[in-house]
Design a protein around this motif. Sequence first.
Motif, PDB file in Angstrom:
ATOM      1  N   UNK A  86       0.815  -1.223   0.000  1.00 29.42           N
ATOM      2  CA  UNK A  86       0.000   0.000   0.000  1.00 29.42           C
ATOM      3  C   UNK A  86       0.843   1.265   0.000  1.00 29.42           C
ATOM      4  N   UNK A  87       1.923   1.286   0.742  1.00 25.03           N
ATOM      5  CA  UNK A  87       2.754   2.511   0.784  1.00 25.03           C
ATOM      6  C   UNK A  87       3.402   2.778  -0.572  1.00 25.03           C
ATOM      7  N   UNK A  88       3.881   1.714  -1.226  1.00 24.85           N
ATOM      8  CA  UNK A  88       4.473   1.897  -2.553  1.00 24.85           C
ATOM      9  C   UNK A  88       3.401   2.319  -3.566  1.00 24.85           C
ATOM     10  N   UNK A  89       2.208   1.720  -3.435  1.00 26.96           N
ATOM     11  CA  UNK A  89       1.110   2.091  -4.327  1.00 26.96           C
ATOM     12  C   UNK A  89       0.764   3.567  -4.183  1.00 26.96           C
ATOM     13  N   UNK A  90       0.608   4.035  -2.961  1.00 29.09           N
ATOM     14  CA  UNK A  90       0.242   5.439  -2.747  1.00 29.09           C
ATOM     15  C   UNK A  90       1.351   6.388  -3.197  1.00 29.09           C
ATOM     16  N   UNK A  91       2.604   6.006  -2.979  1.00 26.14           N
ATOM     17  CA  UNK A  91       3.722   6.854  -3.410  1.00 26.14           C
ATOM     18  C   UNK A  91       3.767   6.958  -4.933  1.00 26.14           C
ATOM     19  N   UNK A  92       3.606   5.843  -5.609  1.00 27.25           N
ATOM     20  CA  UNK A  92       3.633   5.865  -7.076  1.00 27.25           C
ATOM     21  C   UNK A  92       2.414   6.585  -7.646  1.00 27.25           C
ATOM     22  N   UNK A  93       1.270   6.401  -7.006  1.00 31.73           N
ATOM     23  CA  UNK A  93       0.063   7.086  -7.454  1.00 31.73           C
ATOM     24  C   UNK A  93       0.215   8.597  -7.303  1.00 31.73           C
ATOM     25  N   UNK A  94       0.830   9.038  -6.221  1.00 32.92           N
ATOM     26  CA  UNK A  94       1.063  10.460  -6.009  1.00 32.92           C
ATOM     27  C   UNK A  94       2.008  11.027  -7.080  1.00 32.92           C
ATOM     28  N   UNK A  95       3.028  10.266  -7.432  1.00 29.95           N
ATOM     29  CA  UNK A  95       3.948  10.704  -8.499  1.00 29.95           C
ATOM     30  C   UNK A  95       3.223  10.785  -9.835  1.00 29.95           C
ATOM     31  N   UNK A  96       2.407   9.794 -10.129  1.00 26.47           N
ATOM     32  CA  UNK A  96       1.652   9.809 -11.388  1.00 26.47           C
ATOM     33  C   UNK A  96       0.718  11.020 -11.478  1.00 26.47           C
ATOM     34  N   UNK A  97       0.012  11.270 -10.409  1.00 28.59           N
ATOM     35  CA  UNK A  97      -0.943  12.373 -10.435  1.00 28.59           C
ATOM     36  C   UNK A  97      -0.244  13.729 -10.439  1.00 28.59           C
ATOM     37  N   UNK A  98       0.943  13.826  -9.854  1.00 28.28           N
ATOM     38  CA  UNK A  98       1.687  15.089  -9.865  1.00 28.28           C
ATOM     39  C   UNK A  98       2.270  15.392 -11.248  1.00 28.28           C
ATOM     40  N   UNK A  99       2.526  14.368 -12.033  1.00 33.84           N
ATOM     41  CA  UNK A  99       3.149  14.540 -13.353  1.00 33.84           C
ATOM     42  C   UNK A  99       2.150  14.485 -14.504  1.00 33.84           C
ATOM     43  N   UNK A 100       0.895  14.668 -14.235  1.00 36.29           N
ATOM     44  CA  UNK A 100      -0.100  14.688 -15.314  1.00 36.29           C
ATOM     45  C   UNK A 100       0.126  15.882 -16.219  1.00 36.29           C
ATOM     46  N   UNK A 101      -0.063  15.715 -17.540  1.00 38.75           N
ATOM     47  CA  UNK A 101       0.123  16.862 -18.438  1.00 38.75           C
ATOM     48  C   UNK A 101      -0.946  17.935 -18.267  1.00 38.75           C
ATOM     49  N   UNK A 102      -2.133  17.575 -17.792  1.00 36.75           N
ATOM     50  CA  UNK A 102      -3.224  18.555 -17.644  1.00 36.75           C
ATOM     51  C   UNK A 102      -3.286  19.147 -16.249  1.00 36.75           C
ATOM     52  N   UNK A 103      -2.388  18.741 -15.362  1.00 39.64           N
ATOM     53  CA  UNK A 103      -2.463  19.213 -13.986  1.00 39.64           C
ATOM     54  C   UNK A 103      -1.939  20.619 -13.839  1.00 39.64           C
TER      55      UNK A 103
END
Length: 103
Positions: A86-103
């Motif tokens: 879960x910790x790795x999942x949340x960390x990777x999900x946070x990185x993905x959402x921070x690097x969105x092109x539309x963000x």
Amino acid sequence: MLTTLAATSVAAHASPWGAGFGWAFILIPIFWFLVIGLIVFLIVRNRRRYWAHGGPDGSYGPPWMRAGASAESTLAERFAKGDIDETEYRARLEVLRANRPNA
């Protein structure tokens, strides 16, 4: 009849461009370039039409841009299978959402 055929053959070979229809050999490669170009055009057009109206699973766009193959869904599948915790999942999900092109 044979003399007419012979006279026509001699007249055809006596042209200033060489023997008979020698200039027509340039048309053969041009013809095949057109045929191959037509085949490529039809394949590309049909692939675009296939992508525009949905693939076999009903999703739209080329296979690498379909909604089912997003990075977040892949990460969620890995988490569900137990490949990551879960910790790795949340960390990777946070990185993905921070690097969105539309963000």
